[in-house]
Motif scaffolding. Sequence first.
Motif, PDB file in Angstrom:
ATOM      1  N   ARG A 108       8.106 -48.060 -12.342  1.00 26.37           N
ATOM      2  CA  ARG A 108       8.393 -47.435 -13.193  1.00 26.37           C
ATOM      3  C   ARG A 108       7.128 -46.443 -13.546  1.00 26.37           C
ATOM      4  O   ARG A 108       7.224 -45.150 -13.937  1.00 26.37           O
ATOM      5  N   ASP A 109       6.023 -47.130 -13.257  1.00 22.86           N
ATOM      6  CA  ASP A 109       4.816 -46.175 -13.327  1.00 22.86           C
ATOM      7  C   ASP A 109       4.909 -45.195 -12.223  1.00 22.86           C
ATOM      8  O   ASP A 109       4.714 -44.008 -12.552  1.00 22.86           O
ATOM      9  N   SER A 110       5.167 -45.537 -10.814  1.00 24.10           N
ATOM     10  CA  SER A 110       5.465 -44.402  -9.789  1.00 24.10           C
ATOM     11  C   SER A 110       6.441 -43.411 -10.431  1.00 24.10           C
ATOM     12  O   SER A 110       6.207 -42.234  -9.900  1.00 24.10           O
ATOM     13  N   ALA A 111       7.513 -43.734 -10.869  1.00 23.26           N
ATOM     14  CA  ALA A 111       8.506 -42.810 -11.488  1.00 23.26           C
ATOM     15  C   ALA A 111       7.889 -41.674 -12.395  1.00 23.26           C
ATOM     16  O   ALA A 111       8.286 -40.454 -12.505  1.00 23.26           O
ATOM     17  N   LEU A 112       6.876 -42.283 -13.243  1.00 25.62           N
ATOM     18  CA  LEU A 112       6.392 -41.472 -14.142  1.00 25.62           C
ATOM     19  C   LEU A 112       5.577 -40.363 -13.318  1.00 25.62           C
ATOM     20  O   LEU A 112       5.623 -39.121 -13.960  1.00 25.62           O
ATOM     21  N   GLY A 113       4.743 -40.568 -12.377  1.00 25.45           N
ATOM     22  CA  GLY A 113       4.052 -39.767 -11.495  1.00 25.45           C
ATOM     23  C   GLY A 113       5.108 -38.615 -10.885  1.00 25.45           C
ATOM     24  O   GLY A 113       4.852 -37.508 -10.776  1.00 25.45           O
ATOM     25  N   LYS A 114       5.846 -39.237 -10.370  1.00 22.13           N
ATOM     26  CA  LYS A 114       6.965 -38.446  -9.408  1.00 22.13           C
ATOM     27  C   LYS A 114       7.808 -37.346 -10.563  1.00 22.13           C
ATOM     28  O   LYS A 114       7.797 -36.187 -10.246  1.00 22.13           O
ATOM     29  N   ALA A 115       8.042 -37.955 -11.554  1.00 16.33           N
ATOM     30  CA  ALA A 115       8.738 -36.907 -12.616  1.00 16.33           C
ATOM     31  C   ALA A 115       7.760 -35.867 -12.929  1.00 16.33           C
ATOM     32  O   ALA A 115       7.958 -34.809 -13.250  1.00 16.33           O
ATOM     33  N   SER A 116       6.519 -36.381 -13.303  1.00 16.07           N
ATOM     34  CA  SER A 116       5.388 -35.406 -13.556  1.00 16.07           C
ATOM     35  C   SER A 116       5.367 -34.386 -12.679  1.00 16.07           C
ATOM     36  O   SER A 116       5.268 -33.134 -12.706  1.00 16.07           O
ATOM     37  N   SER A 117       5.233 -34.767 -11.292  1.00 13.46           N
ATOM     38  CA  SER A 117       5.068 -33.855 -10.109  1.00 13.46           C
ATOM     39  C   SER A 117       6.194 -32.779 -10.159  1.00 13.46           C
ATOM     40  O   SER A 117       5.966 -31.872  -9.544  1.00 13.46           O
ATOM     41  N   HIS A 118       7.334 -33.267 -10.335  1.00 15.85           N
ATOM     42  CA  HIS A 118       8.579 -32.195  -9.919  1.00 15.85           C
ATOM     43  C   HIS A 118       9.237 -31.640 -11.543  1.00 15.85           C
ATOM     44  O   HIS A 118       9.929 -30.798 -11.456  1.00 15.85           O
ATOM     45  N   GLY A 119       8.130 -31.708 -12.433  1.00  9.13           N
ATOM     46  CA  GLY A 119       8.027 -31.072 -13.843  1.00  9.13           C
ATOM     47  C   GLY A 119       9.548 -31.397 -14.493  1.00  9.13           C
ATOM     48  O   GLY A 119       9.973 -30.594 -15.359  1.00  9.13           O
ATOM     49  N   ARG A 120       9.560 -32.682 -14.570  1.00  9.41           N
ATOM     50  CA  ARG A 120      10.952 -33.372 -15.346  1.00  9.41           C
ATOM     51  C   ARG A 120      10.410 -33.891 -16.427  1.00  9.41           C
ATOM     52  O   ARG A 120      10.288 -35.018 -16.716  1.00  9.41           O
ATOM     53  N   LEU A 121      10.318 -33.012 -17.698  1.00  6.22           N
ATOM     54  CA  LEU A 121       9.624 -33.270 -18.908  1.00  6.22           C
ATOM     55  C   LEU A 121      10.808 -34.159 -19.548  1.00  6.22           C
ATOM     56  O   LEU A 121      10.452 -35.192 -20.089  1.00  6.22           O
ATOM     57  N   ASP A 122      11.974 -34.149 -19.354  1.00  7.18           N
ATOM     58  CA  ASP A 122      13.083 -35.127 -19.698  1.00  7.18           C
ATOM     59  C   ASP A 122      12.632 -36.541 -19.201  1.00  7.18           C
ATOM     60  O   ASP A 122      12.752 -37.469 -20.070  1.00  7.18           O
ATOM     61  N   PHE A 123      12.643 -36.490 -18.105  1.00 14.09           N
ATOM     62  CA  PHE A 123      12.405 -37.831 -17.414  1.00 14.09           C
ATOM     63  C   PHE A 123      10.903 -38.295 -17.920  1.00 14.09           C
ATOM     64  O   PHE A 123      10.850 -39.667 -18.212  1.00 14.09           O
ATOM     65  N   VAL A 124      10.307 -37.689 -18.124  1.00 15.32           N
ATOM     66  CA  VAL A 124       8.579 -38.072 -18.341  1.00 15.32           C
ATOM     67  C   VAL A 124       8.779 -38.641 -19.928  1.00 15.32           C
ATOM     68  O   VAL A 124       8.135 -39.795 -20.141  1.00 15.32           O
ATOM     69  N   ARG A 125       9.350 -37.872 -20.944  1.00 12.53           N
ATOM     70  CA  ARG A 125       9.504 -38.442 -22.341  1.00 12.53           C
ATOM     71  C   ARG A 125      10.192 -39.930 -22.006  1.00 12.53           C
ATOM     72  O   ARG A 125      10.016 -40.790 -22.759  1.00 12.53           O
ATOM     73  N   TRP A 126      11.345 -39.880 -21.415  1.00 11.12           N
ATOM     74  CA  TRP A 126      12.153 -41.092 -21.423  1.00 11.12           C
ATOM     75  C   TRP A 126      11.192 -42.318 -20.778  1.00 11.12           C
ATOM     76  O   TRP A 126      11.406 -43.400 -21.229  1.00 11.12           O
ATOM     77  N   LEU A 127      10.674 -42.051 -19.795  1.00 11.24           N
ATOM     78  CA  LEU A 127       9.770 -43.057 -19.047  1.00 11.24           C
ATOM     79  C   LEU A 127       8.554 -43.478 -20.066  1.00 11.24           C
ATOM     80  O   LEU A 127       8.197 -44.541 -20.065  1.00 11.24           O
ATOM     81  N   LEU A 128       7.917 -42.613 -20.774  1.00  5.53           N
ATOM     82  CA  LEU A 128       6.936 -43.001 -21.801  1.00  5.53           C
ATOM     83  C   LEU A 128       7.406 -43.505 -23.008  1.00  5.53           C
ATOM     84  O   LEU A 128       7.013 -44.471 -23.430  1.00  5.53           O
TER      85      LEU A 128
END
Length: 195
Positions: A108-128
């Motif tokens: 889950r934490d890794s996904a946050l880093g990867k979503a941030s790296s790819h500019g996926r704000l929708d995923f970043v919001r969902w993950l947090l």
Amino acid sequence: TPGAHALHADAQPGCVRDVCELSGAIPKICDMTARKRHLHSIIVGDQNVDVASGGQHGGAAILGRPARVAALVPHTDHDKLDNAVRLAAEHGHRDVLEVLITDNEALRDSALGKASSHGRLDFVRWLLEDLKADLHAKLTYADKTALHFAAYGGHAEVAAYLIAQGADVNAKDKDDAMPLHDAARGKHPAVVEVL
């Protein structure tokens, strides 16, 4: 399909039942490499997917096949799952990410880093917000945070959101680099402004 081998007939989309047994009984697919390659093409549902594109999970993650990923998860090591998380985030497959990170805090934490790296704000919001990923988690061998990844990737909107959520703009990685250093190194003046 007339003339199709039994393995091909049994390998309909979404069905991986008995594939290993069938492939083991077929002389033309008796070596392990051929079996893996064939099983991979069945799992991802595409005969043209390169096995090197992330392996079984990677291919299924790229193509957005959550059911196929779910079938593979119990039999896969963490590094391959982490790669599948990267590919799912990069290709925008939230349903695949959900399968991969369910009950796995580290992914889950890794996904946050990867979503941030790819500019996926929708995923970043969902993950947090929904999945409560750790905003301050040190990721990868370099101890970078999600903000480091957003900064280096040039994603000002993601960086601003992470900061609004409480990300530490002074967080240091293994080499004492802060997100500002990563934004400058990546030549992203808009992110430098945000930081």
